[in-house]
Design a protein around this motif. Structure first.
Motif, PDB file in Angstrom:
ATOM      1  N   GLY A  22      -6.159 -70.515  -3.522  1.00  0.00           N
ATOM      2  CA  GLY A  22      -7.018 -72.336  -3.589  1.00  0.00           C
ATOM      3  C   GLY A  22      -7.075 -72.946  -2.217  1.00  0.00           C
ATOM      4  N   GLU A  23      -7.680 -71.726  -1.461  1.00  0.00           N
ATOM      5  CA  GLU A  23      -7.979 -72.239  -0.156  1.00  0.00           C
ATOM      6  C   GLU A  23      -9.650 -72.221   0.252  1.00  0.00           C
ATOM      7  OE1 GLU A  23      -3.399 -70.854   2.372  1.00  0.00           O
ATOM      8  OE2 GLU A  23      -5.569 -71.113   3.474  1.00  0.00           O
ATOM      9  N   ALA A  24      -9.780 -72.510   1.299  1.00  0.00           N
ATOM     10  CA  ALA A  24     -11.020 -72.856   1.681  1.00  0.00           C
ATOM     11  C   ALA A  24     -11.508 -71.079   2.034  1.00  0.00           C
ATOM     12  CB  ALA A  24     -11.479 -74.128   2.553  1.00  0.00           C
ATOM     13  N   PRO A  25     -13.142 -70.632   2.244  1.00  0.00           N
ATOM     14  CA  PRO A  25     -13.280 -69.244   2.603  1.00  0.00           C
ATOM     15  C   PRO A  25     -13.664 -69.445   4.418  1.00  0.00           C
ATOM     16  CG  PRO A  25     -14.658 -70.280   0.767  1.00  0.00           C
ATOM     17  CD  PRO A  25     -14.106 -71.182   0.782  1.00  0.00           C
ATOM     18  N   THR A  26     -12.978 -69.157   5.153  1.00  0.00           N
ATOM     19  CA  THR A  26     -13.076 -69.374   6.484  1.00  0.00           C
ATOM     20  C   THR A  26     -13.857 -67.677   7.064  1.00  0.00           C
ATOM     21  OG1 THR A  26     -10.522 -68.141   6.834  1.00  0.00           O
ATOM     22  CG2 THR A  26     -10.671 -70.104   6.650  1.00  0.00           C
ATOM     23  N   PHE A  27     -14.815 -68.254   8.426  1.00  0.00           N
ATOM     24  CA  PHE A  27     -15.113 -67.680   8.714  1.00  0.00           C
ATOM     25  C   PHE A  27     -14.851 -66.092   9.497  1.00  0.00           C
ATOM     26  CE2 PHE A  27     -19.245 -65.894  11.017  1.00  0.00           C
ATOM     27  CZ  PHE A  27     -18.582 -65.234  12.423  1.00  0.00           C
ATOM     28  N   LEU A  28     -15.324 -65.056   9.328  1.00  0.00           N
ATOM     29  CA  LEU A  28     -14.222 -63.944   9.839  1.00  0.00           C
ATOM     30  C   LEU A  28     -15.724 -63.250  10.559  1.00  0.00           C
ATOM     31  CD1 LEU A  28     -12.549 -61.950   6.401  1.00  0.00           C
ATOM     32  CD2 LEU A  28     -12.006 -62.852   8.830  1.00  0.00           C
ATOM     33  N   SER A  29     -16.964 -62.882  10.008  1.00  0.00           N
ATOM     34  CA  SER A  29     -17.865 -62.308  11.077  1.00  0.00           C
ATOM     35  C   SER A  29     -19.233 -62.501  11.248  1.00  0.00           C
ATOM     36  CB  SER A  29     -17.523 -60.938  10.736  1.00  0.00           C
ATOM     37  OG  SER A  29     -17.364 -59.862   9.551  1.00  0.00           O
ATOM     38  N   TYR A  30     -20.411 -62.341  11.523  1.00  0.00           N
ATOM     39  CA  TYR A  30     -21.598 -63.097  11.320  1.00  0.00           C
ATOM     40  C   TYR A  30     -22.588 -61.270  11.810  1.00  0.00           C
ATOM     41  CZ  TYR A  30     -26.491 -64.915  11.083  1.00  0.00           C
ATOM     42  OH  TYR A  30     -27.650 -64.845  11.503  1.00  0.00           O
ATOM     43  N   ASN A  31     -23.332 -60.364  11.427  1.00  0.00           N
ATOM     44  CA  ASN A  31     -23.980 -59.419  11.903  1.00  0.00           C
ATOM     45  C   ASN A  31     -25.128 -59.578  11.416  1.00  0.00           C
ATOM     46  OD1 ASN A  31     -20.902 -58.369  10.984  1.00  0.00           O
ATOM     47  ND2 ASN A  31     -21.824 -56.976  12.243  1.00  0.00           N
ATOM     48  N   VAL A  32     -25.776 -59.200  12.958  1.00  0.00           N
ATOM     49  CA  VAL A  32     -27.732 -59.568  12.714  1.00  0.00           C
ATOM     50  C   VAL A  32     -28.499 -57.925  13.309  1.00  0.00           C
ATOM     51  CG1 VAL A  32     -29.871 -61.326  13.234  1.00  0.00           C
ATOM     52  CG2 VAL A  32     -27.749 -62.415  13.344  1.00  0.00           C
ATOM     53  N   LEU A  33     -27.579 -57.834  14.072  1.00  0.00           N
ATOM     54  CA  LEU A  33     -27.811 -56.570  14.197  1.00  0.00           C
ATOM     55  C   LEU A  33     -27.196 -55.268  14.022  1.00  0.00           C
ATOM     56  CD1 LEU A  33     -28.344 -57.139  18.100  1.00  0.00           C
ATOM     57  CD2 LEU A  33     -30.297 -56.706  15.908  1.00  0.00           C
ATOM     58  N   ASP A  34     -27.967 -54.129  13.828  1.00  0.00           N
ATOM     59  CA  ASP A  34     -26.593 -52.870  13.561  1.00  0.00           C
ATOM     60  C   ASP A  34     -25.855 -52.608  14.046  1.00  0.00           C
ATOM     61  OD1 ASP A  34     -30.181 -50.990  12.125  1.00  0.00           O
ATOM     62  OD2 ASP A  34     -29.035 -52.701  11.131  1.00  0.00           O
ATOM     63  N   GLY A  35     -24.676 -51.952  13.847  1.00  0.00           N
ATOM     64  CA  GLY A  35     -23.483 -51.510  14.354  1.00  0.00           C
ATOM     65  C   GLY A  35     -22.564 -51.731  14.301  1.00  0.00           C
ATOM     66  N   LEU A  36     -21.527 -51.637  15.003  1.00  0.00           N
ATOM     67  CA  LEU A  36     -19.824 -51.991  14.650  1.00  0.00           C
ATOM     68  C   LEU A  36     -19.591 -53.172  15.582  1.00  0.00           C
ATOM     69  CD1 LEU A  36     -17.705 -51.555  13.132  1.00  0.00           C
ATOM     70  CD2 LEU A  36     -16.524 -49.894  14.788  1.00  0.00           C
ATOM     71  N   GLU A  37     -18.980 -54.411  15.412  1.00  0.00           N
ATOM     72  CA  GLU A  37     -18.582 -55.324  16.303  1.00  0.00           C
ATOM     73  C   GLU A  37     -17.048 -55.833  16.051  1.00  0.00           C
ATOM     74  OE1 GLU A  37     -22.775 -58.223  15.511  1.00  0.00           O
ATOM     75  OE2 GLU A  37     -20.933 -59.300  15.701  1.00  0.00           O
ATOM     76  N   GLU A  38     -15.999 -55.361  16.726  1.00  0.00           N
ATOM     77  CA  GLU A  38     -15.336 -55.568  16.661  1.00  0.00           C
ATOM     78  C   GLU A  38     -14.344 -56.373  17.301  1.00  0.00           C
ATOM     79  OE1 GLU A  38     -14.815 -51.026  18.517  1.00  0.00           O
ATOM     80  OE2 GLU A  38     -12.963 -51.379  17.158  1.00  0.00           O
ATOM     81  N   LYS A  39     -13.402 -57.313  16.283  1.00  0.00           N
ATOM     82  CA  LYS A  39     -13.088 -58.542  16.537  1.00  0.00           C
ATOM     83  C   LYS A  39     -11.024 -58.077  16.376  1.00  0.00           C
ATOM     84  CE  LYS A  39     -15.572 -62.460  15.808  1.00  0.00           C
ATOM     85  NZ  LYS A  39     -15.729 -63.302  14.375  1.00  0.00           N
ATOM     86  N   GLY A  40     -11.201 -57.566  17.612  1.00  0.00           N
ATOM     87  CA  GLY A  40      -9.562 -57.821  16.873  1.00  0.00           C
ATOM     88  C   GLY A  40      -8.505 -56.391  15.914  1.00  0.00           C
ATOM     89  N   ARG A  41      -8.117 -57.131  14.839  1.00  0.00           N
ATOM     90  CA  ARG A  41      -7.706 -55.946  13.809  1.00  0.00           C
ATOM     91  C   ARG A  41      -8.661 -56.228  12.937  1.00  0.00           C
ATOM     92  NH1 ARG A  41      -4.267 -57.160  10.137  1.00  0.00           N
ATOM     93  NH2 ARG A  41      -3.993 -58.771  10.643  1.00  0.00           N
ATOM     94  N   PHE A  42     -10.298 -56.933  13.297  1.00  0.00           N
ATOM     95  CA  PHE A  42     -10.882 -57.069  12.114  1.00  0.00           C
ATOM     96  C   PHE A  42     -12.200 -56.659  12.364  1.00  0.00           C
ATOM     97  CE2 PHE A  42      -9.509 -60.011   8.567  1.00  0.00           C
ATOM     98  CZ  PHE A  42      -8.166 -60.010   8.610  1.00  0.00           C
ATOM     99  N   SER A  43     -12.866 -55.424  11.718  1.00  0.00           N
ATOM    100  CA  SER A  43     -14.419 -55.062  12.309  1.00  0.00           C
ATOM    101  C   SER A  43     -15.310 -55.230  11.302  1.00  0.00           C
ATOM    102  CB  SER A  43     -14.087 -53.445  12.811  1.00  0.00           C
ATOM    103  OG  SER A  43     -13.126 -53.856  13.728  1.00  0.00           O
TER     104      SER A  43
END
Lengths: 108, 113
Positions: A40-61
């Protein structure tokens, strides 16, 4: 056109780790988004990957492999509030093409 | 600052009636998008505005659907002669010009009875 696949549902226990996979086939590639959407809520941005590899942001990668057309979202130390739908999306010029979303249920 | 807002949050209408959905984007965002989300499905692109013009209307499912935007701000999505298959959540998003990240509103849940 775009073809984006992700699992429909996943269930995990509070405190655990869950990995949501997304595969895509696109005519061009301009990065990959992950959004979180609570019911029932809006989608909210978590991440945007352009290059290969792992991007870590707190508990979410988020991980991207352009050669394999593959991404995953990793949720660590799961909390009850992480129960939501997770949407994989690929930009097609200015618009986003979305997968059907993965519903994650976190159990105590 | 204020995010994207949409109204109404819920709309129940009878088949055959017209409905108008409103979107207020983030101030300064020149790009505006409409998507539709049917139950259990992914978001489908409907239409894109850059400023007041709509260079891509390719996602509109039929000629019963139309949208306009005035003053590089508010946009309205109009569905004429609604059908039951129009029942869905209609989401609006906005972004800075050419920026990839889109910010979504809470959506309007449309139910056609």
């Amino acid at each position: 056109g775009q073809n984006i696949d992700q699992p429909t549902e996943m269930t995990a226990t509070e405190g655990a780790i869950v990995q949501i996979n997304c595969t895509y086939q696109t005519s061009g590639f301009n990065g990959l988004f992950w959004y979180q959407q609570h019911a029932g809520e809006a989608p909210t941005f978590l991440s945007y990957n352009v290059l290969d590899g792992l991007e870590e942001k707190g508990r979410f990668s988020s991980f991207l492999s352009r050669s394999k057309g593959y991404s995953y979202l990793l949720l660590k130390e799961l909390q009850m509030k992480d129960s939501a739908s997770y949407l994989c999306a690929v930009p097609n010029d200015y618009k986003l093409s979305f997968g059907a979303g993965t519903t994650v249920t976190v159990r105590a | 600052g204020a995010g994207v807002s949409q109204s109404p949050s819920n709309k129940v209408t009878e088949k055959g009636k017209d409905v108008e959905l409103r979107c207020d984007p983030i101030s300064g965002h020149t790009a505006l998008y409409w998507y539709r989300q049917r139950l259990g499905q992914g978001l489908e692109f409907l239409i894109y505005f850059q400023g007041n013009s709509a260079p891509d209307k390719s996602g509109l499912p039929s000629d019963r659907f139309s949208a306009e935007r005035t003053g590089e701000s508010v946009s309205t999505l109009t569905i004429q002669r609604t059908q039951q298959e129009d029942s869905a959540v209609y989401l609006c998003a906005s972004s800075l010009a050419r920026a990839p990240e889109q910010y979504f509103g809470p959506g309007t849940r449309l139910t056609v009875t």
